[in-house]
Scaffold this active site. Structure first.
Site, short mmCIF file in Angstrom:
data_model
loop_
_atom_site.label_atom_id
_atom_site.label_comp_id
_atom_site.label_asym_id
_atom_site.label_seq_id
_atom_site.Cartn_x
_atom_site.Cartn_y
_atom_site.Cartn_z
N TRP A 297 54.20 14.83 -25.33
CA TRP A 297 53.13 15.13 -24.39
C TRP A 297 53.32 16.57 -23.89
O TRP A 297 54.44 16.98 -23.56
CB TRP A 297 53.15 14.14 -23.22
N ASP B 227 38.18 12.19 -14.60
CA ASP B 227 38.63 10.89 -14.10
C ASP B 227 38.37 10.73 -12.59
O ASP B 227 38.50 11.69 -11.84
CB ASP B 227 40.14 10.81 -14.38
N ARG C 88 51.35 4.25 -17.14
CA ARG C 88 50.38 4.89 -16.25
C ARG C 88 49.62 3.81 -15.47
O ARG C 88 48.43 3.90 -15.26
CB ARG C 88 49.41 5.77 -17.04
N TRP D 72 36.30 11.30 -24.20
CA TRP D 72 36.79 9.92 -24.43
C TRP D 72 38.30 9.95 -24.47
O TRP D 72 38.90 10.39 -25.43
CB TRP D 72 36.22 9.43 -25.76
N ASP D 73 38.90 9.45 -23.41
CA ASP D 73 40.35 9.55 -23.25
C ASP D 73 41.04 8.25 -23.67
O ASP D 73 40.42 7.19 -23.77
CB ASP D 73 40.66 9.86 -21.77
N ASN E 174 45.01 6.94 -22.65
CA ASN E 174 46.18 7.51 -21.98
C ASN E 174 47.49 6.75 -22.06
O ASN E 174 48.38 7.01 -21.27
CB ASN E 174 45.84 7.72 -20.50
N ASP F 207 47.36 18.54 -22.78
CA ASP F 207 47.25 18.69 -21.32
C ASP F 207 47.96 19.96 -20.88
O ASP F 207 47.87 20.35 -19.71
CB ASP F 207 47.87 17.48 -20.61
C1 GLA Z 1 44.50 12.66 -19.47
C2 GLA Z 1 43.72 13.83 -20.01
C3 GLA Z 1 43.46 14.82 -18.90
C4 GLA Z 1 42.70 14.14 -17.80
C5 GLA Z 1 43.47 12.93 -17.31
C6 GLA Z 1 42.66 12.12 -16.32
O1 GLA Z 1 45.79 13.03 -19.12
O2 GLA Z 1 44.39 14.43 -21.07
O3 GLA Z 1 42.73 15.92 -19.40
O4 GLA Z 1 41.43 13.76 -18.26
O5 GLA Z 1 43.83 12.08 -18.38
O6 GLA Z 1 43.34 11.02 -15.88
#
Ligand code: GLA
Length: 730
Positions: free
Chosen positions: A193, A361, A437, A471-472, A474, A542
């Site tokens: 990450w 988010d 998370r 569209w995430d 995580n 990120d």
């Molecule tokens: C992930 C994405 C970020 C953001 C967060 C929101 O980490 O990569 O860009 O959108 O989620 O929770």
């Protein structure tokens, strides 16, 4: 482009005049891998005989163990001491398969791979080799497709259970290429990450080497793509073999150097923990693999792959168009926002020439932190009194487009959805539901879950009248199990999960053909060809620090074009590294991707706002060149203090060069950078200075990096950058 069968040599030759791929049938039965690389006019029978050590007529498996032979579809259980491409457990418990050729087809177009993303379009021809295990009746089709306009050959495998009883697959890879030596350097993209896709090069050594994932996504840690470089191959010259898997789930990419020094490369669905029950008459399609050879070095391989992605992978109407300059509120506000704050930010962004405002988010349920509400895709009226509709209307009234973040595959234990459907998440019976998370993963293998997700997400997109979606996804998946599959079939779940995701993505993206979709997975944790088939761009990482991004984007460009890489200018000190880099450099680096901002523009000084206005004008003007020009890597951040790359328009009339120097070097002379990809016969004007140079001069002597007015380079500051816009003149 042609695919031919030579009856005498019992060989197949796929070629487009630049690349050849040759398969021969030993004894008319066993498909051997003879050759892949620079185009050949043909292949003589003698070559095949020397490969098997016997003439085709005298070839016998008893005399020549498969272990010595390069094969197209090795299987387990025969006299091959290496892992095969296909593993099965037949009805009688046996794992032995001896696949024999029973026929072939050469046809225009390419077969549809049931429910899987795959390449498409253009003038294509496919060779299908039909193989059969004579004992059990199990059938295998191997597909090889060539496209007239590309040096990429695609491969995949279909297994058809014609045995009359149940069969369990334990391994079903997409491609195997047996190289006859291991004199290659292996290039993989490995990371974590915020450090996705770092370039790793190593010489092949005896034994296994490679990358993979076991957690349900292609992953931050490794990409489902790798390359083999011939000895002495560089960016510009030498043979390079690129492999990329069109798949987003757990994968394996492996090279085995065997006892004879031969290298077996394999790519496909991760076999660890994989099983698939095939009832009589059922079939299983393995994902598609892209095989790209270039004799023009790593750069040539990348450019071929980029063109292939643009012409045959991306399906969105945005595939070959300019993309809006966006601003995303994530790093500006995190969860702490309300409508007034967002609209004020958007207004300010609009004044700077930004096209699209993206709400990240925190807009739904009661999500003030990352600990709740995933799955409850209804508007949080505390933050958005007019709901998504009200906010969207205000953003649109500013003359901007409106975008929205969603994470459709997830469910928070603290959500109405979970309270109503505690069985909807992936979980292994009564075992602990391991959170990451503070969320769980929806069981996308279930049709009822998929239907809910499609309806809930579509309703939000409609309510918000959105123009763009992020569209995430995580978290990784652990503790695999599903309430709708019997335990003995949980080995199918990882593949069923991603097939479910593809189904949902296909349904949602086709319902909103005018919406631009960007995929994301905690940054770049699912950056692969499979995702690109649904969403033409993906958030790279990120980590928005310009210095880090040089490395991430440079390595990502080995397989993916700039138009696929989400890249934004963010605030300093950077939120991930604490580093301060100049705005100019942050922008220059973000221009190597789909350009945007991720900061509170209202907090910028008047000078910075003016600078951003100018930057946006520039991006709007040259975006086609930035996203779709031919891409040349010039200096590697993995090898020194500098990173440089350039894009050149197809007609070679325009180019943009970017040069980034990490640390300042005292007492240095102006740097000389050799350019690439220009027309040596054309003259180019440097748009900043008006000076005209010969293309030959720029590529052989080089461009002297200097300030526009000719003064010495600004060597006294770290993280400086220069952009040179060259336009051909008569
Ligand atoms: C992930 C994405 C970020 C953001 C967060 C929101 O980490 O990569 O860009 O959108 O989620 O929770």
């Amino acid at each position: 482009m042609s695919i031919t069968y030579n009856q005498e040599a019992r060989s197949f030759h796929l070629t487009n005049g630049r690349v050849s791929y040759v398969i021969a049938l030993a004894a008319g039965k066993y498909p051997l891998h003879v050759y892949w690389g620079r185009a050949l006019r043909g292949i003589t029978e003698d070559l095949v005989s020397t490969l098997t050590m016997y003439s085709n007529e005298n070839f016998s498996l008893n005399e020549t163990p498969l272990d010595r032979l390069p094969q197209e579809c090795p299987t387990c259980g025969m006299a091959d001491l290496r892992e095969g491409m296909l593993g099965v457990r037949l009805g009688d418990g046996s794992t032995a398969l001896a696949l024999e050729y029973v026929g072939h087809d050469i046809a225009d177009g390419k077969p549809d791979l049931c429910g899987l993303p795959a390449s498409h379009g253009g003038n294509a021809q496919t060779l299908t080799l039909h193989l059969k295990d004579m004992y059990s009746g199990l059938c295998v089709d191997l597909f090889y497709t060539m496209f007239a306009d590309s040096d990429v050959i695609t491969r995949s495998m279909r297994v058809i259970n014609a045995t009359g009883g149940d069969v369990t697959l334990t391994r079903a890879l997409s491609a195997c290429v047996d190289f006859q030596t291991h004199d290659y350097t292996l290039l993989t993209l490995s990371g974590a990450w915020a450090r996705e896709r770092e370039m790793v090069k190593r010489p092949l050594v005896y034994g296994h080497q490679g990358v993979g994932s076991v957690h349900g996504a292609s992953g931050h840690q490794a990409s489902p793509a790798f390359a083999l470089l011939e000895p002495n191959a560089t960016e510009d010259i030498g043979g390079v073999y690129g492999f990329a898997l069109c798949y987003s789930g757990s994968f394996m990419a492996d090279v085995l150097v065997d006892q004879f020094g031969a290298a077996r490369t394999q790519l496909g669905i991760q076999p660890y923990d994989f099983t698939w029950k095939l009832a009589a008459g059922e079939r299983f399609d393995a994902p598609e693999a892209f095989l790209c050879f270039s004799a023009e070095g790593l750069g040539g391989m990348s450019r071929s792959m980029h063109a292939f992605v643009h012409n045959h992978v991306l399906r969105s109407k945005f595939a070959n168009t300019n993309r809006p300059i966006l601003i995303n509120n994530w790093e500006a506000t995190y969860f702490n926002f309300n409508e007034d704050k967002l609209v004020a930010m958007a207004k300010c962004a609009k004044q700077m020439g930004i096209d699209l405002f993206v709400l990240d988010d925190g807009w739904f349920g009661h999500r003030d932190l990352d600990n709740s509400s995933l799955g409850d895709w209804y508007d949080d009226m505390r933050k958005l009194p007019g709901g998504l509709a009200g906010l969207s209307q205000k953003i649109h009234a500013l003359g901007m487009k409106f975008g929205l973040w969603v994470e459709p595959e997830m469910i928070s234990p603290d959500s109405d959805l979970y309270r109503a459907h505690p069985d909807w998440c992936i979980h292994a019976g009564e075992r602990m539901r391991v959170e990451a998370r503070r969320q769980l993963v929806l069981d996308m293998s279930r049709a009822d879950v998929r239907d809910y997700v499609v309806e809930a997400i579509c309703a939000a997109l409609e309510r918000g009248n959105v123009d763009y979606v992020k569209w995430d996804m995580n978290r990784n998946i652990t503790m695999w199990g599903s309430e709708q599959l019997p335990g003995e079939r949980w080995g199918e779940l990882a593949h069923r999960y991603i097939m479910g995701v593809y189904d949902v993505m296909g349904r949602i993206t086709s319902r909103f053909p005018n919406v631009l979709f960007e995929s994301c997975a905690g940054g770049g944790g699912r950056f692969d060809m499979g995702m690109m088939c649904y969403m033409p761009q993906a958030w790279c990482s990120d980590d928005t620090d310009a210095h880090e991004r040089c490395k991430i984007q440079y390595a990502t460009s080995v397989f993916f074009p700039c138009s696929c890489m989400g890249a934004h200018v963010s605030a300093v000190p950077n939120h991930q590294t604490g580093r301060k880099t100049p705005l100019k450099t942050r922008a220059a680096v973000a221009m190597a991707g789909t350009y945007g901002y991720e900061l509170d523009v209202q907090k910028l000084s008047a000078e910075e706002r003016a600078e951003i206005r100018e930057l946006n004008k520039r991006v709007h003007k040259i975006q086609k060149l930035l996203l779709y020009g031919d891409f040349y890597r010039l200096r590697s951040p993995y090898e020194g203090n500098e990173t440089a790359w350039m894009t050149v328009s197809a007609n070679k009339k325009e180019a943009l060069v970017t040069f980034v120097q990490a640390l300042a070097k005292p007492n240095s002379i102006p740097m000389l950078l050799k350019l690439a990809g220009l027309d040596p016969k054309k003259n180019y004007r440097d748009e900043a200075t008006g000076i005209v140079y010969g293309g030959d001069e720029l590529m052989n002597y080089g461009y002297r990096i200097k300030e526009p007015k000719g003064e010495a380079v600004e060597a006294k500051h770290d993280f400086q950058s220069w952009q040179i816009h060259l336009v051909a003149v008569k």
